[in-house]
Design an enzyme around this catalytic site. Structure first.
Site, PDB file in Angstrom:
ATOM      1  N   LEU A 206       0.862  -1.184   0.000  1.00 45.68           N
ATOM      2  CA  LEU A 206       0.000   0.000   0.000  1.00 45.68           C
ATOM      3  C   LEU A 206       0.898   1.233   0.000  1.00 45.68           C
ATOM      4  O   LEU A 206       1.805   1.309   0.823  1.00 45.68           O
ATOM      5  CB  LEU A 206      -0.888   0.027   1.255  1.00 45.68           C
ATOM      6  N   HIS A 207       0.671   2.152  -0.910  1.00 50.54           N
ATOM      7  CA  HIS A 207       1.504   3.365  -0.877  1.00 50.54           C
ATOM      8  C   HIS A 207       0.807   4.606  -1.420  1.00 50.54           C
ATOM      9  O   HIS A 207       1.359   5.689  -1.373  1.00 50.54           O
ATOM     10  CB  HIS A 207       2.796   3.154  -1.672  1.00 50.54           C
ATOM     11  N   ARG A 208      -0.397   4.462  -1.985  1.00 49.69           N
ATOM     12  CA  ARG A 208      -1.055   5.617  -2.616  1.00 49.69           C
ATOM     13  C   ARG A 208      -1.351   6.696  -1.582  1.00 49.69           C
ATOM     14  O   ARG A 208      -1.844   6.376  -0.485  1.00 49.69           O
ATOM     15  CB  ARG A 208      -2.401   5.220  -3.223  1.00 49.69           C
TER      16      ARG A 208
END
Ligand code: UD1
Length: 366
Positions: free
Chosen positions: A206-208
């Site tokens: 997850l990085h958005r």
């Protein structure tokens, strides 16, 4: 005289798109490739590891851009790449994907009347809250050649009034990379090293900004992952942006304390795909993983309201979910309650680089 072609790479998701094309173009007698790294991603495990995995040489040019706000990152790349073109003018500039360097280099080249080709053109999430959507729309508006990965991308470009002769449906280059690396991925021991059994764990990335920059959403996700980790081992490869946010909001300890949670650093391509190919489920907000899991027929839960890759939902094994649905959606997949009738979209066949080289040769008069 061979044609001089600049191939631009900036951030992690670019390297796997550039690699097969770099190797295919390097084998052509009619062109000379200059590999340009803008330096948007600079950590060893976000950049060097991929150059090593893909047998890419040291870049011919490194622009050293680094991190910053969108305007800073885009502006510095625009200025630096314009200088590079003025010092040694290419005949073509190829940009890939949708990162800040994609629009910056396309803009610098196009104002110098250097023909620009965009690989992975035409994808649209219709969500302008995502910085990548702005980069896609602008890059496609100015690029001379638009290489699309799927038919919906051609439809998007046609709807924006882009002339048909600028567009070529070439397929998805990400699967060229997978096929080139398949042997090494399968024989890699990352899964064994972590003591994981096939289909008995889930892979998480997850990085958005939409997920990790809001403390409330990040906490909802952390809570869901902690609870899920009591039912299945979770292997979470933590992106630097995400690690920063988890630390800022004192959430990293909660993940570290969960017994079924394996927090690992961002991995190189081969190690990471070794983990993905054995997973029962993936939980992500990445673009590339939606495609790779569709190709492999592995269930993918994408924590996003929209996707620029709808074909992975329509034809593949991907499903969009909100942060608050994560736990129940993952439990349903693990219980086998979700049926995925995954099929491979047209031209996701590992032959995309060859089609691009043929199209470029034709357009370059070779
Ligand atoms: C960028 C891309 C995104 C892509 C993602 C993959 C844009 C607009 N976004 O987002 O499309 O999915 O890459 O990773 O171009 N950082 C490090 N080391 C690095 C790189 C970044 O520590 O090697 C830190 C930076 O300090 C920064 C944060 O990570 O604070 C975010 O990096 P940045 O490149 O700005 O955006 P990404 O979120 O990685």
């Amino acid at each position: 005289m061979p044609k001089k072609i600049d191939l631009i790479a900036a951030a992690r998701p670019n390297f796997m798109k550039v690699a097969p094309l770099f190797h295919a173009l390097s084998a052509q007698p009619w062109c000379e490739v200059r590999l340009v790294h803008t330096g948007q991603h600079y950590d060893a495990n976000m950049s060097d590891a991929f150059f090593a995995d893909f047998d890419l040489p040291k870049p011919d040019l490194h622009l050293g851009i680094g991190s910053g706000t969108h305007a800073e990152q885009t502006g510095r790349t625009l200025m630096a790449y314009e200088q590079a073109c003025l010092a040694d003018r290419p005949d073509w500039t190829i940009v890939v994907g949708d990162v800040n360097a994609t629009i910056a280099c396309a803009l610098a080249a196009s104002k110098l009347h250097i023909p620009v080709a965009h690989l992975e053109a035409g994808l649209r999430s219709r969500d302008r809250y995502m910085p990548e959507e702005i980069n896609r729309i602008l890059t496609d508006a100015i690029a001379d050649v638009l290489w699309t990965p799927s038919i919906d991308a051609n439809e998007n470009l046609a709807a924006e009034g882009i002339a048909e002769q600028r567009i070529e449906f070439v397929g998805n280059i990400m699967l060229d990379t997978f096929e080139l690396m398949r042997g090494r991925i399968e024989s890699q021991g990352k899964r064994d090293e972590l003591g994981l059994s096939v289909r008995e764990y889930a892979v998480v990335t997850l990085h958005r900004p939409g997920n990790v920059d809001s403390p409330e959403t990040l906490e909802t996700l952390v809570e869901a992952l902690v609870r899920l980790s009591t039912e299945v081992t979770l292997v979470f490869a933590v992106h630097p942006r995400t690690r920063n946010r988890l630390e800022q909001h004192a959430l990293l300890e909660r993940l570290q304390a969960a017994s079924g949670m394996r927090l690992i650093e961002p991995q190189g391509y081969i190690d990471f795909m070794n983990l993905v190919t054995g997973a029962a489920l993936t939980i992500t907000d990445s673009g590339g993983m939606q495609e790779e899991t569709t190709y492999l027929g592995i269930p993918c839960l994408t924590v996003r309201p929209t996707t620029e890759r709808p074909i992975t939902v329509e034809q593949g094994s991907n499903r969009l979910i909100g942060a608050s649905e994560l736990l129940s959606a993952a439990q349903a997949v693990l219980k086998g309650e979700c049926c995925y009738t995954a099929s491979r979209p047209e031209l996701w066949d590992g032959q995309t680089a060859g089609r691009i080289v043929a199209d470029l040769a034709r357009r370059a008069g070779k």
